[in-house]
Design a protein around this motif. Structure first.
Motif, short mmCIF file in Angstrom:
data_model
loop_
_atom_site.label_atom_id
_atom_site.label_comp_id
_atom_site.label_asym_id
_atom_site.label_seq_id
_atom_site.Cartn_x
_atom_site.Cartn_y
_atom_site.Cartn_z
N MET A 1 24.00 81.40 -43.56
CA MET A 1 25.18 80.82 -44.20
C MET A 1 25.32 81.33 -45.63
N SER A 2 26.54 81.49 -46.06
CA SER A 2 26.72 81.96 -47.42
C SER A 2 26.46 80.81 -48.39
N PHE A 8 29.61 73.85 -49.92
CA PHE A 8 30.67 72.96 -49.45
C PHE A 8 30.31 72.23 -48.15
N TYR A 9 29.09 72.45 -47.64
CA TYR A 9 28.72 71.90 -46.33
C TYR A 9 28.92 70.37 -46.26
N ASP A 10 28.38 69.65 -47.22
CA ASP A 10 28.45 68.18 -47.16
C ASP A 10 29.91 67.70 -47.19
N TRP A 24 25.14 57.31 -35.77
CA TRP A 24 24.11 57.86 -34.88
C TRP A 24 22.82 58.11 -35.65
N ARG A 25 22.96 58.66 -36.85
CA ARG A 25 21.74 58.90 -37.65
C ARG A 25 21.05 57.57 -37.95
N THR A 26 21.84 56.56 -38.31
CA THR A 26 21.27 55.24 -38.64
C THR A 26 20.50 54.69 -37.45
N VAL A 39 13.70 70.07 -37.80
CA VAL A 39 14.06 71.50 -37.79
C VAL A 39 15.54 71.65 -38.14
N GLY A 40 15.86 72.72 -38.85
CA GLY A 40 17.24 72.95 -39.27
C GLY A 40 17.77 71.80 -40.11
N ALA A 41 16.99 71.40 -41.10
CA ALA A 41 17.32 70.20 -41.89
C ALA A 41 18.57 70.38 -42.74
N GLY A 44 20.04 68.33 -45.91
CA GLY A 44 19.32 67.05 -45.99
C GLY A 44 20.16 65.86 -45.57
N ALA A 45 21.06 66.07 -44.62
CA ALA A 45 21.96 64.98 -44.19
C ALA A 45 21.18 63.79 -43.60
N ASN A 46 20.00 64.06 -43.06
CA ASN A 46 19.23 62.95 -42.46
C ASN A 46 18.34 62.21 -43.45
N SER A 60 12.13 71.61 -42.19
CA SER A 60 12.19 73.05 -42.02
C SER A 60 13.64 73.52 -42.09
N GLU A 61 13.90 74.48 -42.96
CA GLU A 61 15.27 75.02 -43.07
C GLU A 61 15.17 76.50 -43.43
N PRO A 62 15.53 77.40 -42.48
CA PRO A 62 15.34 78.83 -42.73
C PRO A 62 16.38 79.48 -43.64
N ASP A 63 17.52 78.87 -43.79
CA ASP A 63 18.59 79.50 -44.57
C ASP A 63 18.38 79.20 -46.07
N SER A 86 10.30 77.05 -44.46
CA SER A 86 11.47 77.84 -44.03
C SER A 86 11.34 78.30 -42.58
N LEU A 87 10.47 77.66 -41.81
CA LEU A 87 10.23 78.12 -40.43
C LEU A 87 11.49 78.02 -39.57
N LYS A 88 11.64 79.02 -38.69
CA LYS A 88 12.72 78.95 -37.69
C LYS A 88 12.24 78.18 -36.47
N ALA A 89 13.15 77.54 -35.79
CA ALA A 89 12.78 76.74 -34.62
C ALA A 89 12.10 77.59 -33.55
N GLU A 90 12.49 78.85 -33.45
CA GLU A 90 11.93 79.72 -32.40
C GLU A 90 10.47 80.05 -32.61
N LYS A 91 9.98 79.93 -33.86
CA LYS A 91 8.59 80.31 -34.15
C LYS A 91 8.05 79.36 -35.21
N CYS A 109 23.02 74.28 -31.43
CA CYS A 109 24.22 75.11 -31.32
C CYS A 109 24.06 76.41 -32.13
N SER A 110 23.20 76.38 -33.15
CA SER A 110 23.14 77.50 -34.11
C SER A 110 21.94 78.40 -33.97
N VAL A 111 20.88 77.94 -33.29
CA VAL A 111 19.67 78.77 -33.23
C VAL A 111 19.97 80.06 -32.45
N ALA A 112 19.20 81.12 -32.75
CA ALA A 112 19.42 82.39 -32.06
C ALA A 112 19.01 82.27 -30.60
N ASN A 113 17.94 81.53 -30.33
CA ASN A 113 17.42 81.44 -28.96
C ASN A 113 17.09 79.98 -28.64
C1 LIG Z 1 25.25 72.70 -38.65
S1 LIG Z 1 23.84 72.81 -39.65
C2 LIG Z 1 23.09 71.20 -39.43
C3 LIG Z 1 22.34 70.73 -40.65
C4 LIG Z 1 21.75 69.33 -40.56
N1 LIG Z 1 20.73 69.25 -39.56
C5 LIG Z 1 22.81 68.27 -40.31
O1 LIG Z 1 22.61 67.39 -39.48
O2 LIG Z 1 23.83 68.28 -41.03
C6 LIG Z 1 22.77 73.84 -38.70
C7 LIG Z 1 21.47 74.16 -39.42
O3 LIG Z 1 20.58 74.83 -38.53
C8 LIG Z 1 19.94 75.85 -39.26
N2 LIG Z 1 19.46 76.89 -38.35
C9 LIG Z 1 20.12 77.97 -37.87
N3 LIG Z 1 19.33 78.71 -37.10
C10 LIG Z 1 18.12 78.09 -37.09
C11 LIG Z 1 16.87 78.39 -36.48
N4 LIG Z 1 16.73 79.47 -35.71
N5 LIG Z 1 15.85 77.54 -36.68
C12 LIG Z 1 16.02 76.43 -37.45
N6 LIG Z 1 17.17 76.11 -38.05
C13 LIG Z 1 18.20 76.93 -37.89
C14 LIG Z 1 21.00 76.36 -40.21
O4 LIG Z 1 20.44 77.10 -41.29
C15 LIG Z 1 21.67 75.07 -40.62
O5 LIG Z 1 21.07 74.51 -41.75
#
Ligand SMILES: C[S@@+](CC[C@H](N)C(=O)[O-])C[C@H]1O[C@@H](n2cnc3c(N)ncnc32)[C@H](O)[C@@H]1O
Length: 209
Positions: A1-2, A8-10, A24-26, A39-41, A44-46, A60-63, A86-91, A109-113
């Motif tokens: 993500m840029s 502007f994400y939040d 749902w989070r509550t 994973v993919g935090a 920090g919405a949670n 964990s947040e790789p971006d 900064s670990l990715k979910a895949e590894k 929805c966003s992970v590569a695999n």
């Molecule tokens: C739509 S955001 C969701 C952020 C947060 N979890 C939320 O509930 O708002 C998707 C997040 O997944 C992260 N992400 C993308 N690919 C990932 C991967 N392979 N492993 C872990 N996180 C990843 C992105 O960097 C991004 O922060």
């Protein structure tokens, strides 16, 4: 993500948070305790929803741009039971059977695999441990929403951090070995755009054998 999208994400997500994600989070995060991996935090919405007692949290947040926002929020709330990686979910490069809970919201929805990511989440959970998930997913086959999702996904991915509109995440979770304890489907309100309305949220368990 840029950096701009991360900044502007939040704000971009605030209508969806009000429409359903806040509730749902509550509901789902109130039960979390012990060793917890998210994973993919993201930004920090949670964070605000985790109980303040008996939770040791690894976020964990790789971006890089998203993780900067996350670091700022973690510093602001001043909890010493939170670590970042900064670990990715895949590894995940973390021990097998380590966590009581793994949390992922809007990540599959966003992970590569997705298969590799779910296999890793399964591996690091203790037997009997819980995976808390909130995901927007593919609409029903042959529906108008699904046709839009299939058509838009190649373009959408490019502008929305690899987000796929058409992932069959529930099926992938079952294939990974999870048992659903609680799952709600298709629950986003009508105010949410049709292409992201189909969703699942709930709790799945890693079985003992
Ligand atoms: C739509 S955001 C969701 C952020 C947060 N979890 C939320 O509930 O708002 C998707 C997040 O997944 C992260 N992400 C993308 N690919 C990932 C991967 N392979 N492993 C872990 N996180 C990843 C992105 O960097 C991004 O922060």
């Amino acid at each position: 993500m840029s950096a701009l999208m991360a900044f502007f994400y939040d704000r971009t997500m605030s209508a969806l948070e009000k429409a359903c994600l806040h509730d749902w989070r509550t509901e789902l995060l109130a039960e979390v305790k012990g060793e917890v991996l998210e994973v993919g935090a993201g930004t920090g919405a949670n964070l605000a929803y985790y109980p303040s007692n008996d939770v040791r949290l690894l976020l964990s947040e790789p971006d890089d741009a998203m993780r900067k926002q996350l670091e700022r929020k973690v510093a602001f709330i001043q909890r010493d039971d939170i670590c970042l990686t900064s670990l990715k979910a895949e590894k995940l490069t973390l021990d097998d059977n380590r966590f009581d809970y793994v949390v992922a919201s809007l990540v599959c929805c966003s992970v590569a695999n997705i298969e590799a990511s779910l296999a890793e989440i399964f591996r690091v959970l203790k037997p009997g441990g819980h995976y808390i998930f909130i995901e927007h997913v593919a609409a029903k086959k042959d529906s108008k929403a699904r046709r839009w999702q299939e058509w838009l996904t190649p373009l959408w991915r490019k502008f929305a951090g690899n987000c796929h509109l058409n992932r069959e995440t529930e099926k992938a979770m079952a294939r990974a070995g999870f048992q659903f304890e609680k799952i709600q489907r298709d629950a986003m309100p009508d105010s949410v755009p049709i292409i992201v309305r189909s969703s699942i949220h709930g709790v799945a368990m890693k079985p003992f054998n």
